[in-house]
Design a protein around this motif. Sequence first.
Motif, PDB file in Angstrom:
ATOM      1  N   PRO A 159       5.220  -8.557   5.831  1.00  0.00           N
ATOM      2  CA  PRO A 159       5.312  -9.875   5.734  1.00  0.00           C
ATOM      3  C   PRO A 159       6.623 -10.555   5.967  1.00  0.00           C
ATOM      4  N   SER A 160       7.597  -9.805   5.870  1.00  0.00           N
ATOM      5  CA  SER A 160       8.854 -10.428   6.468  1.00  0.00           C
ATOM      6  C   SER A 160       8.906 -10.692   7.988  1.00  0.00           C
ATOM      7  N   ARG A 161       7.915 -10.261   8.467  1.00  0.00           N
ATOM      8  CA  ARG A 161       8.000 -10.805  10.270  1.00  0.00           C
ATOM      9  C   ARG A 161       7.199 -12.182  10.455  1.00  0.00           C
ATOM     10  N   ARG A 162       6.394 -12.450   9.449  1.00  0.00           N
ATOM     11  CA  ARG A 162       5.523 -13.732   9.771  1.00  0.00           C
ATOM     12  C   ARG A 162       6.367 -14.797   9.815  1.00  0.00           C
ATOM     13  N   CYS A 188     -10.481  -6.697   8.188  1.00  0.00           N
ATOM     14  CA  CYS A 188      -9.754  -6.045   9.028  1.00  0.00           C
ATOM     15  C   CYS A 188      -9.807  -6.824  10.662  1.00  0.00           C
ATOM     16  N   MET A 189      -8.981  -6.451  11.110  1.00  0.00           N
ATOM     17  CA  MET A 189      -8.953  -6.905  12.852  1.00  0.00           C
ATOM     18  C   MET A 189      -8.454  -5.951  13.723  1.00  0.00           C
ATOM     19  N   ASN A 190      -8.829  -6.016  14.950  1.00  0.00           N
ATOM     20  CA  ASN A 190      -8.402  -4.811  15.997  1.00  0.00           C
ATOM     21  C   ASN A 190      -8.966  -5.175  17.280  1.00  0.00           C
ATOM     22  N   LEU A 234      -7.046  -2.913  11.216  1.00  0.00           N
ATOM     23  CA  LEU A 234      -5.730  -3.456  10.865  1.00  0.00           C
ATOM     24  C   LEU A 234      -5.890  -4.451   9.477  1.00  0.00           C
ATOM     25  N   ALA A 235      -5.370  -4.239   8.384  1.00  0.00           N
ATOM     26  CA  ALA A 235      -5.613  -4.989   7.344  1.00  0.00           C
ATOM     27  C   ALA A 235      -4.489  -5.973   6.907  1.00  0.00           C
ATOM     28  N   GLY A 236      -4.577  -6.895   6.247  1.00  0.00           N
ATOM     29  CA  GLY A 236      -3.647  -7.799   6.004  1.00  0.00           C
ATOM     30  C   GLY A 236      -3.131  -8.922   6.819  1.00  0.00           C
ATOM     31  N   TYR A 237      -3.969  -8.980   7.628  1.00  0.00           N
ATOM     32  CA  TYR A 237      -3.928  -9.974   8.956  1.00  0.00           C
ATOM     33  C   TYR A 237      -4.696 -11.373   8.783  1.00  0.00           C
ATOM     34  N   SER A 238      -4.000 -12.555   9.225  1.00  0.00           N
ATOM     35  CA  SER A 238      -5.157 -13.789   9.128  1.00  0.00           C
ATOM     36  C   SER A 238      -5.513 -14.101  10.308  1.00  0.00           C
ATOM     37  N   ASP A 250       0.432 -16.201  14.764  1.00  0.00           N
ATOM     38  CA  ASP A 250       1.380 -14.804  14.801  1.00  0.00           C
ATOM     39  C   ASP A 250       0.752 -13.614  14.470  1.00  0.00           C
ATOM     40  N   ASP A 251      -0.243 -13.799  13.777  1.00  0.00           N
ATOM     41  CA  ASP A 251      -1.012 -12.542  12.999  1.00  0.00           C
ATOM     42  C   ASP A 251      -1.862 -12.047  14.184  1.00  0.00           C
TER      43      ASP A 251
END
Length: 487
Positions: free
Chosen positions: A25-28, A243-245, A302-306, A311-312
Amino acid sequence: MASDQGGAEGGRLFFRSEVFSGRDPSRRRKPTGLTVVEPARDVPVHAVVDVLVVGGGPAGWAAAVAAARRGARTLLLERHNHLGGLSTGGLVVWIDRMTGWDGSLLIRGLAEELLDRLPKEAVAGPPRDAWGSREAATAAWWALRTAAFHGIVTHSPTVGPEELKAASLEMALDAGVDLVFHAWGAAPILRDGRIEGAIFESKQGRRAVLAKVTVDATGDGDLYAAAGAAFADDVDERDIHHCMNTSWVFGAVDMPRYLAWRAEKPEEFSEFMRRGKEAVGFFDKAFASWRDDVALFMGPRLAGYSAVMVDDLSEVEVTSHRLMMRHLERYRAECPGFERAFPMLSAPQLGVRHARRLGGVAPVTRDWWDGRVAPDEIGVSPSLAPKFAPVSVPYGAIVPAALDGLLAPGRHLACDATSHSFLREIPQCWLTGHAAGVAAAIAADRGVAPRAVPVPELQAGLRAQGALLRDACAGVAQPPAEAVSAG
């Protein structure tokens, strides 16, 4: 970190599948607080049509073909250079179940016609007489080829993406669809609470299309969200469906040898996967494809991305492409059948499962899993497991609760989070897109809002184009008695 999901925790999670949470999250990127002023400008009108479809994925393609076949002047905007969306450009070449657990073909019409148009060498899947088979050896053989679940053989073919692109294109052209590629649907044209077309961005600049009815087939609900329609965007980071990929394929492999090794030496395969996860972190198994010399990788989920934050999206692409090369290294070194493998293609389109779900007139919820038939049924979806009956999809699931002039088929339709797990799949997108196209053509011809389309006329139009619909008077359609305890 990988987590193995099992059971239906809280009624939400149904599948055992690894989900990888790698986002920091710090990279967002933090908001800058800065803005720029964009001057007002006149936007040239590119076309005036009856039906505008924004997005040429499975739902948008079906909507455009259905509307054009009914005689509507139809324009389809697509941001890429091909039709099919994730089923082609996303390399999601495994077409999920189109049959019920009894083997009956449920998703018909345009979807059935499209697959029937593919050359034999571009389709790999069980023969029709095997659909619904519970014979153990047959089901085990097809399970390794993503076409049998719960010990039941299903119609879940893998298809050649280029052949699917070609067939989709020809059906659209034959129907008379006006195709505009390399055009990104950027904003709805909203007047007095009604959508009257959309603005798109292109190399030619910002242009507009005016339409009597607009179909938002962006997959992420971009148009209806921008127009202020209600939607849900909840994300459960434990759930595969958020998830995305990026998918990819390796060539020059020997898939029969690989699948035989998996079946005959499961301990060796498990050890191979364990070492891969230890070395790579995010590590996935190879899937069968439409050819014995091509391996499909759906990519570590990959979880946790919008799906609506740039950027995600960028981070998922970077991670997926780096993982592809690390997978290649491990598979070449240790996996039977992959000694000569090469990176054939990474998907041009990012695999997004969920961004938004419409706030619609009649969302599909778990209440519909008992087999009841909606009075405004527009299609029948296979259910998640044999203990559930086929699911009736109502017209209200693609009609916004308050916004007029627009329909929203595809993975961003109105449903609860668990029903979304199957309604987002490619066959269901064909199903809802087909209905949206017929409804849009009727609305444009009659000069009424999509919500005012007469349901009997819509259903008759769908039946005339080959869709499977049931009579609401038939009541609840229960699953086979022997299947109730099988899931």
